[in-house]
Motif scaffolding. Structure first.
Motif, PDB file in Angstrom:
ATOM      1  N   GLU A  46       4.696  -2.656   3.723  1.00  0.00           N
ATOM      2  CA  GLU A  46       5.571  -3.676   2.772  1.00  0.00           C
ATOM      3  C   GLU A  46       4.628  -4.888   2.527  1.00  0.00           C
ATOM      4  OE1 GLU A  46       7.788  -2.297   1.372  1.00  0.00           O
ATOM      5  OE2 GLU A  46       8.952  -4.218   0.325  1.00  0.00           O
ATOM      6  N   ARG A  47       4.064  -5.241   3.806  1.00  0.00           N
ATOM      7  CA  ARG A  47       3.451  -6.763   3.544  1.00  0.00           C
ATOM      8  C   ARG A  47       2.163  -6.365   2.667  1.00  0.00           C
ATOM      9  NH1 ARG A  47      -0.604  -9.752   5.955  1.00  0.00           N
ATOM     10  NH2 ARG A  47      -1.461  -7.995   7.035  1.00  0.00           N
ATOM     11  N   GLN A  48       1.507  -5.564   2.695  1.00  0.00           N
ATOM     12  CA  GLN A  48       0.536  -5.311   1.894  1.00  0.00           C
ATOM     13  C   GLN A  48       0.625  -5.091   0.416  1.00  0.00           C
ATOM     14  OE1 GLN A  48      -1.743  -2.242   3.457  1.00  0.00           O
ATOM     15  NE2 GLN A  48      -2.267  -3.201   5.489  1.00  0.00           N
ATOM     16  N   GLU A  85      -0.640 -11.000  -9.796  1.00  0.00           N
ATOM     17  CA  GLU A  85      -0.313 -12.148 -10.401  1.00  0.00           C
ATOM     18  C   GLU A  85       0.471 -12.310 -11.581  1.00  0.00           C
ATOM     19  OE1 GLU A  85      -3.359 -15.464 -10.165  1.00  0.00           O
ATOM     20  OE2 GLU A  85      -3.677 -14.880  -8.126  1.00  0.00           O
ATOM     21  N   TRP A 122       3.153  -6.485  -1.190  1.00  0.00           N
ATOM     22  CA  TRP A 122       3.476  -7.880  -1.666  1.00  0.00           C
ATOM     23  C   TRP A 122       2.188  -8.765  -1.870  1.00  0.00           C
ATOM     24  CZ3 TRP A 122       7.480  -8.005  -5.107  1.00  0.00           C
ATOM     25  CH2 TRP A 122       8.461  -7.117  -4.645  1.00  0.00           C
ATOM     26  N   GLN A 123       1.452  -8.533  -0.657  1.00  0.00           N
ATOM     27  CA  GLN A 123       0.166  -9.295  -0.678  1.00  0.00           C
ATOM     28  C   GLN A 123      -0.766  -8.835  -1.760  1.00  0.00           C
ATOM     29  OE1 GLN A 123      -0.548 -10.871   3.029  1.00  0.00           O
ATOM     30  NE2 GLN A 123      -1.661 -12.108   1.811  1.00  0.00           N
ATOM     31  N   GLN A 124      -0.619  -7.763  -2.047  1.00  0.00           N
ATOM     32  CA  GLN A 124      -1.488  -7.188  -3.347  1.00  0.00           C
ATOM     33  C   GLN A 124      -0.762  -7.236  -4.711  1.00  0.00           C
ATOM     34  OE1 GLN A 124      -2.604  -3.676  -1.927  1.00  0.00           O
ATOM     35  NE2 GLN A 124      -3.676  -4.342  -0.150  1.00  0.00           N
ATOM     36  N   TYR A 125       0.367  -7.895  -4.939  1.00  0.00           N
ATOM     37  CA  TYR A 125       1.269  -7.800  -6.053  1.00  0.00           C
ATOM     38  C   TYR A 125       0.416  -8.518  -7.104  1.00  0.00           C
ATOM     39  CZ  TYR A 125       5.471  -7.165  -8.517  1.00  0.00           C
ATOM     40  OH  TYR A 125       6.388  -6.807  -9.371  1.00  0.00           O
ATOM     41  N   GLU A 170       4.045  -3.463   7.711  1.00  0.00           N
ATOM     42  CA  GLU A 170       2.717  -3.603   7.594  1.00  0.00           C
ATOM     43  C   GLU A 170       2.558  -2.910   5.976  1.00  0.00           C
ATOM     44  OE1 GLU A 170       0.188  -5.540   8.135  1.00  0.00           O
ATOM     45  OE2 GLU A 170       1.391  -6.290   9.536  1.00  0.00           O
TER      46      GLU A 170
END
Ligand SMILES: Cc1ncc(COP(=O)(O)O)c(C=O)c1O
Length: 479
Positions: free
Chosen positions: A49-51, A58, A53-56, A47
């Motif tokens: 890690e997912r966050q 732009e 990349w989710q918040q990476y 979770e």
């Protein structure tokens, strides 16, 4: 119409700049990895890690993006990466990956991949010759050992049972024989083929985890009694959990006696056909009807590329065809160059290039050196473990896969299982080394696959010392 984004996507100058930036970062990473200056695995929970990349951000600066990807990945070029059977790719094959991704030729039909198709024939012919097959043999490359095993079993069914199932579905019960220790993908392939529980006849393993060939006649007889028509037997070279090679020669004799197709899943250890010191352990492989060998395991290539090789090349044309109309005897019509007739894939990557680049630049002895170094290191690690009273080996390794565990006299079997399980997870979370685990007949073992020729005895001794440190708090809680 203006297409500013597309113009920049395809700009040659940007490609050149970013390509150079990436190679520079990867070279720096390779140097650091070989010196083990960083963690081997930067573990985070899924979770988190997912966050990340989710918040990476732009439009991140490209070098930062590449560096973040490197930093947040497991590092297979670290000598302390001794986990799953994934090769640290020879850096030149990373370069050839860039080439093949860029050219993006296919191989379903010849004209979509002229060079790579011809090269695929050359490298698979080379492998067939190395296996000891004659000139009737043919092979192709496919996307992984799992797919290769399924394709081989489909070919076996087609050859041994005619085209009945392909045309009409099952009208009789068919089955395969395979050791209980085989990789799960063989079981999965059989189920995909609709053989079901009753069609997967598990041959017991010996005390040493190899197929017990003395049980073969009885297993086959039992299947016959149950109305199952067995068409194939699968040997592993080696099996995944323990790295032990099935007695291929004995299996070949049994297959011949009963008219069965003999497939060897040599996804891991097939590369040992190049190893002067170890190839005798594969004796009998030359009698197989089909053999699968992964390039991305013991042949230093990036995932995925697997060779599927057929002793009688005409069989490879029968897998997906009702009519065997590409028989090799009619050499004029053997369209070996239209790969999709024989492979599962339609579009396929230019995987033959990695094989060719390695053979062309270093020669076949590179595979001998690689396999021999890793198998020898497996034996050296076993010797180190045997000298340390805090550890015990599950069995003497035959390849580069070593199973062992921590032992403590005062602990019950259950507590030892808990200790080793917790120890492994503590190591993953801490990240300096990466190893895996397996359960053998109810006992929890730590499992190491030495995949990197830079992993030396000092690294392996350091692992044991490190495990002892990590075990201290775990032992406190177990008492
Ligand atoms: C013996 C064996 N067969 C098949 C496979 C599956 O191969 P792949 O991961 O290339 O699909 C593995 C993978 O570890 C294996 O060890």
């Amino acid at each position: 119409m203006k297409a500013p984004i597309l113009d920049s996507v395809y700009a040659a100058e940007a490609f050149q700049t970013k390509g150079h930036q990436m190679v520079d970062l990867l070279s720096k990473h390779l140097k650091a990895a070989q010196k083990s200056t960083h963690k081997t695995i930067p573990y985070t929970d899924p979770e988190t890690e997912r966050q990340f990349w989710q918040q990476y951000p732009e439009k991140q600066d490209f070098q930062t993006l590449v560096q973040d990807l490197i930093d947040r990945s497991i590092h297979v070029h670290q000598p302390k990466y001794i986990g799953h059977q994934v090769a640290p790719p020879a850096p030149i094959t990373a370069v050839s990956s860039m080439l093949t991704s860029f050219l993006n030729n296919g191989s379903a039909v010849y004209e979509m991949g002229i060079a790579n198709t011809a090269i695929e024939r050359i490298v698979t012919d080379q492998l067939c010759a190395q296996l000891g097959f004659d000139t009737h043999a043919r092979g192709f490359l496919t996307s992984g050992g799992t797919l290769a095993n399924l394709t081989a079993l489909l070919a076996a069914r087609s050859v041994k049972d005619g085209t009945a199932v392909w045309k009409n579905g099952y009208e009789e019960s068919l089955g395969i024989l395979v050791c209980e220790e085989a990789h799960y993908c063989v079981d999965r392939a059989a189920r995909i083929m609709g053989l079901g529980d009753k069609g997967i006849l598990k041959v017991p393993a010996t005390i040493n985890y190899a197929m017990d060939t003395t049980a073969l006649e009885a297993t086959l007889e039992k299947a016959k009694q149950a109305g199952i028509q067995v068409f194939a037997i699968v040997g592993s070279a080696p099996s995944t959990a323990t790295g032990i090679i099935d007695p291929l020669d004995k299996i070949a004799s049994f297959a011949q006696k009963h008219g069965l197709w003999f497939h060897v899943d040599a996804a891991h250890g097939g590369a040992a056909i190049y190893a002067q010191q170890f190839k005798q352990d594969l004796a009998g492989i030359e009698k197989a009807d089909s053999v699968a060998i992964d390039g991305h395991k013991m042949m230093m290539m990036p995932a995925l590329t697997t060779a599927l090789l057929f002793k009688d090349g005409s069989h490879s044309y029968q897998t997906f065809s009702q009519k065997a109309d590409y028989l090799l005897s009619d050499a004029d019509h053997e369209d070996w160059y239209n790969m999709a007739k024989r492979t599962f894939e339609c579009t396929k990557s230019m995987m033959s290039i990695h094989w060719f680049v390695l053979l062309n630049q270093y020669g076949p002895s590179v595979f001998d050196e690689f396999v021999s170094a890793l198998y020898q290191m497996g034996r050296q690690f076993a010797a180190i473990i045997q000298k340390d009273p805090d550890f015990e080996l599950a069995l003497a390794p035959q390849t580069n896969i070593v199973c062992f565990r921590m032992v403590q006299k005062q602990l019950s079997k259950q507590a030892l299982n808990t200790l080793n399980e917790r120890l492994r997870f503590a190591l993953v979370q801490e990240g300096s080394f990466y190893i895996v685990q397996t359960k053998l007949r109810g006992t929890h073992f730590l499992r190491v696959t030495i995949m990197n020729p830079k992993t030396d005895p000092d690294t392996l001794s350091a692992l044991l010392i490190h495990l002892k440190e990590l075990a201290k708090p775990i032992l406190q809680n177990l008492k």
